[in-house]
Design a protein around this motif. Structure first.
Motif, PDB file in Angstrom:
ATOM      1  N   PHE A  49      33.248 -59.137  40.621  1.00 55.13           N
ATOM      2  CA  PHE A  49      32.983 -58.576  39.305  1.00 55.13           C
ATOM      3  C   PHE A  49      33.859 -57.345  39.080  1.00 55.13           C
ATOM      4  O   PHE A  49      33.986 -56.500  39.965  1.00 55.13           O
ATOM      5  CB  PHE A  49      31.505 -58.197  39.175  1.00 55.13           C
ATOM      6  CG  PHE A  49      30.590 -59.356  39.412  1.00 55.13           C
ATOM      7  CD1 PHE A  49      30.367 -60.301  38.426  1.00 55.13           C
ATOM      8  CD2 PHE A  49      29.973 -59.523  40.637  1.00 55.13           C
ATOM      9  CE1 PHE A  49      29.533 -61.386  38.653  1.00 55.13           C
ATOM     10  CE2 PHE A  49      29.129 -60.594  40.873  1.00 55.13           C
ATOM     11  CZ  PHE A  49      28.907 -61.533  39.880  1.00 55.13           C
ATOM     12  N   SER A  67      31.986 -53.678  31.832  1.00 52.98           N
ATOM     13  CA  SER A  67      31.139 -53.956  32.986  1.00 52.98           C
ATOM     14  C   SER A  67      31.041 -55.435  33.274  1.00 52.98           C
ATOM     15  O   SER A  67      30.903 -56.245  32.354  1.00 52.98           O
ATOM     16  CB  SER A  67      29.719 -53.433  32.742  1.00 52.98           C
ATOM     17  OG  SER A  67      29.726 -52.066  32.462  1.00 52.98           O
ATOM     18  N   HIS A  68      31.073 -55.746  34.552  1.00 50.25           N
ATOM     19  CA  HIS A  68      30.686 -57.064  35.052  1.00 50.25           C
ATOM     20  C   HIS A  68      31.617 -58.169  34.612  1.00 50.25           C
ATOM     21  O   HIS A  68      31.191 -59.269  34.291  1.00 50.25           O
ATOM     22  CB  HIS A  68      29.264 -57.367  34.565  1.00 50.25           C
ATOM     23  CG  HIS A  68      28.508 -58.296  35.459  1.00 50.25           C
ATOM     24  ND1 HIS A  68      28.559 -59.650  35.299  1.00 50.25           N
ATOM     25  CD2 HIS A  68      27.675 -58.069  36.487  1.00 50.25           C
ATOM     26  CE1 HIS A  68      27.766 -60.232  36.198  1.00 50.25           C
ATOM     27  NE2 HIS A  68      27.226 -59.284  36.931  1.00 50.25           N
ATOM     28  N   GLN A  70      33.613 -61.266  34.618  1.00 54.67           N
ATOM     29  CA  GLN A  70      33.510 -62.441  35.476  1.00 54.67           C
ATOM     30  C   GLN A  70      34.335 -63.573  34.877  1.00 54.67           C
ATOM     31  O   GLN A  70      34.251 -63.840  33.673  1.00 54.67           O
ATOM     32  CB  GLN A  70      32.052 -62.873  35.606  1.00 54.67           C
ATOM     33  CG  GLN A  70      31.857 -63.981  36.602  1.00 54.67           C
ATOM     34  CD  GLN A  70      30.390 -64.271  36.842  1.00 54.67           C
ATOM     35  OE1 GLN A  70      29.554 -64.021  35.993  1.00 54.67           O
ATOM     36  NE2 GLN A  70      30.082 -64.803  37.997  1.00 54.67           N
ATOM     37  N   TYR A  99      26.822 -60.196  28.501  1.00 50.91           N
ATOM     38  CA  TYR A  99      28.207 -60.279  28.983  1.00 50.91           C
ATOM     39  C   TYR A  99      28.920 -61.354  28.185  1.00 50.91           C
ATOM     40  O   TYR A  99      29.309 -62.384  28.705  1.00 50.91           O
ATOM     41  CB  TYR A  99      28.217 -60.568  30.484  1.00 50.91           C
ATOM     42  CG  TYR A  99      27.456 -59.522  31.253  1.00 50.91           C
ATOM     43  CD1 TYR A  99      27.989 -58.247  31.414  1.00 50.91           C
ATOM     44  CD2 TYR A  99      26.202 -59.780  31.761  1.00 50.91           C
ATOM     45  CE1 TYR A  99      27.285 -57.263  32.087  1.00 50.91           C
ATOM     46  CE2 TYR A  99      25.495 -58.793  32.442  1.00 50.91           C
ATOM     47  CZ  TYR A  99      26.043 -57.549  32.585  1.00 50.91           C
ATOM     48  OH  TYR A  99      25.352 -56.557  33.239  1.00 50.91           O
TER      49      TYR A  99
END
Length: 106
Positions: A49, A67-68, A70, A99
């Protein structure tokens, strides 16, 4: 964190809310520093990540947080938050805190 590898990166983030319009990030993420600027990948087994924080180390300007991130095929999914300094209302936030903002690889 047990079983976690953290990879640190140098780079820069460009955004109009940042002091001078751009922040260079050259230091490793420090878990003891609250809200420092960093670019890091946290790896949990086969998953990785991406986290980008910019503007926290500056006295002037706002902040940018991704953020995060993926991978989903050629797309990278994030939660994004962009804030001007001393303004409680975000200039931009990913809807619903999910997300779901998609960046496409070209």
């Amino acid at each position: 964190m047990i079983g976690t590898k953290i990879h640190h990166f140098k780079g820069s983030v460009k955004c109009t809310v940042l002091a001078g319009g751009e922040i260079a990030i050259t230091q490793k993420w420090d878990p003891t520093a609250m809200g420092g600027d960093s670019i890091k990948v946290q790896q949990y087994g086969k998953e990785a990540f991406l986290f980008v924080d910019a503007g926290n180390d500056a006295d002037e300007g706002g902040t940018v947080k991704l953020s995060h991130g993926q991978w989903d095929g050629n797309n990278l999914r994030f939660n994004v938050e962009i804030r001007e300094k001393d303004n409680p209302i975000a200039v931009y936030e990913t809807a619903g805190g999910a997300y779901t903002d998609v960046f496409s690889k070209k």
